[in-house]
Motif scaffolding. Structure first.
Motif, mmCIF file in Angstrom:
data_model
loop_
_atom_site.group_PDB
_atom_site.id
_atom_site.type_symbol
_atom_site.label_atom_id
_atom_site.label_comp_id
_atom_site.label_asym_id
_atom_site.label_seq_id
_atom_site.Cartn_x
_atom_site.Cartn_y
_atom_site.Cartn_z
ATOM 1 N N ILE A 189 -10.962 1.666 1.642
ATOM 2 C CA ILE A 189 -10.735 2.525 0.474
ATOM 3 C C ILE A 189 -12.054 3.163 0.087
ATOM 4 O O ILE A 189 -13.087 2.505 -0.032
ATOM 5 C CB ILE A 189 -10.159 1.744 -0.726
ATOM 6 C CG1 ILE A 189 -8.806 1.129 -0.360
ATOM 7 C CG2 ILE A 189 -10.028 2.658 -1.948
ATOM 8 C CD1 ILE A 189 -8.143 0.371 -1.490
ATOM 9 N N ALA A 204 -7.785 6.298 1.581
ATOM 10 C CA ALA A 204 -7.445 4.951 2.042
ATOM 11 C C ALA A 204 -6.912 5.055 3.456
ATOM 12 O O ALA A 204 -6.217 6.018 3.787
ATOM 13 C CB ALA A 204 -6.406 4.316 1.118
ATOM 14 N N VAL A 246 0.654 3.892 -3.094
ATOM 15 C CA VAL A 246 0.126 5.255 -2.931
ATOM 16 C C VAL A 246 1.200 6.291 -3.247
ATOM 17 O O VAL A 246 0.873 7.420 -3.627
ATOM 18 C CB VAL A 246 -0.502 5.504 -1.539
ATOM 19 C CG1 VAL A 246 -1.690 4.591 -1.301
ATOM 20 C CG2 VAL A 246 0.520 5.399 -0.429
ATOM 21 N N TRP A 258 -4.119 7.772 4.013
ATOM 22 C CA TRP A 258 -3.520 8.379 2.830
ATOM 23 C C TRP A 258 -4.561 9.286 2.214
ATOM 24 O O TRP A 258 -5.707 8.886 1.978
ATOM 25 C CB TRP A 258 -3.045 7.287 1.871
ATOM 26 C CG TRP A 258 -1.908 6.521 2.479
ATOM 27 C CD1 TRP A 258 -0.583 6.865 2.452
ATOM 28 C CD2 TRP A 258 -1.985 5.319 3.250
ATOM 29 N NE1 TRP A 258 0.166 5.943 3.154
ATOM 30 C CE2 TRP A 258 -0.672 4.981 3.653
ATOM 31 C CE3 TRP A 258 -3.034 4.490 3.653
ATOM 32 C CZ2 TRP A 258 -0.387 3.864 4.417
ATOM 33 C CZ3 TRP A 258 -2.752 3.379 4.419
ATOM 34 C CH2 TRP A 258 -1.435 3.068 4.788
ATOM 35 N N THR A 278 -0.423 12.615 -2.875
ATOM 36 C CA THR A 278 -0.797 11.809 -1.718
ATOM 37 C C THR A 278 0.057 12.184 -0.520
ATOM 38 O O THR A 278 1.272 12.329 -0.628
ATOM 39 C CB THR A 278 -0.643 10.306 -2.016
ATOM 40 O OG1 THR A 278 -1.607 9.931 -3.001
ATOM 41 C CG2 THR A 278 -0.855 9.462 -0.764
ATOM 42 N N LEU A 323 -6.822 1.408 -5.172
ATOM 43 C CA LEU A 323 -6.234 2.644 -4.638
ATOM 44 C C LEU A 323 -6.379 3.791 -5.629
ATOM 45 O O LEU A 323 -6.686 4.923 -5.232
ATOM 46 C CB LEU A 323 -4.769 2.419 -4.274
ATOM 47 C CG LEU A 323 -4.535 1.567 -3.030
ATOM 48 C CD1 LEU A 323 -3.075 1.131 -2.939
ATOM 49 C CD2 LEU A 323 -4.964 2.306 -1.764
ATOM 50 N N VAL A 352 0.851 -1.200 0.000
ATOM 51 C CA VAL A 352 0.000 0.000 0.000
ATOM 52 C C VAL A 352 0.881 1.242 0.000
ATOM 53 O O VAL A 352 0.679 2.153 -0.819
ATOM 54 C CB VAL A 352 -0.962 0.010 1.212
ATOM 55 C CG1 VAL A 352 -1.699 1.347 1.306
ATOM 56 C CG2 VAL A 352 -1.943 -1.148 1.137
ATOM 57 N N TRP A 392 -8.289 7.225 -4.930
ATOM 58 C CA TRP A 392 -7.589 8.501 -5.136
ATOM 59 C C TRP A 392 -8.391 9.411 -6.065
ATOM 60 O O TRP A 392 -8.503 10.612 -5.832
ATOM 61 C CB TRP A 392 -6.200 8.207 -5.704
ATOM 62 C CG TRP A 392 -5.358 9.391 -6.002
ATOM 63 C CD1 TRP A 392 -4.582 10.089 -5.128
ATOM 64 C CD2 TRP A 392 -5.171 10.016 -7.279
ATOM 65 N NE1 TRP A 392 -3.924 11.103 -5.786
ATOM 66 C CE2 TRP A 392 -4.278 11.080 -7.112
ATOM 67 C CE3 TRP A 392 -5.686 9.765 -8.550
ATOM 68 C CZ2 TRP A 392 -3.884 11.904 -8.159
ATOM 69 C CZ3 TRP A 392 -5.299 10.576 -9.590
ATOM 70 C CH2 TRP A 392 -4.406 11.630 -9.389
#
Length: 136
Positions: A62, A36, A11, A28, A17, A110, A7, A114
């Motif tokens: 997430i 996340a 990220v 994050w 991030t 992810l 992870v 995001w």
């Protein structure tokens, strides 16, 4: 399968991030909004599992776009370690049992999280860059 170290590495590929701490857990975020986060089970969560054993290992939450997407993700990824709990019933996020999640699936999840909060220009740039790489 995936780990928290995976992870962290994945990220780091997502522009803007930042790692923060929220509710005592690593989170994050992009644009100041968490997409996340580590999500250990609370005593109340564990009690709700009853006799059923809870998912093991590190759990990651997430963010998804909305509840419709959440339902679609849970249906499509049920065998890949994706699940939810009652506490998340009306919240647009999914939980991942990282030890069951293949890394390419984690990368996509992810990215999707995001994209929920990423500034539009950053999102377009990243997606265009990935599209160019895929064509090469």
């Amino acid at each position: 399968m995936a780990s928290l170290e995976d992870v962290e590495r994945l990220v780091a590929e997502l522009p803007g991030t930042e790692e923060t701490t929220k509710w005592g857990n690593r989170t994050w975020a992009v644009g100041g909004k968490g997409y996340a986060w580590e999500r250990p089970f609370s005593k109340a969560d564990l009690k709700r599992f009853g006799a059923e054993p809870p998912p093991q290992g590190p759990i990651l939450a997430i963010r998804v776009e909305d509840l419709g997407e959440k339902g679609a993700v849970l249906t499509a990824r049920a065998g890949d370690g994706f699940f939810t709990i009652p506490h998340f019933g009306n919240y647009p996020a999914v939980l991942l049992e990282l030890e069951l999640v293949p890394e390419p699936v984690l990368r996509d999840a992810l990215l999707d999280g995001w994209l929920v909060f990423a500034p539009a220009a950053q999102a377009q740039e990243l997606l265009a860059s990935r599209s160019r790489r895929a064509k090469d």
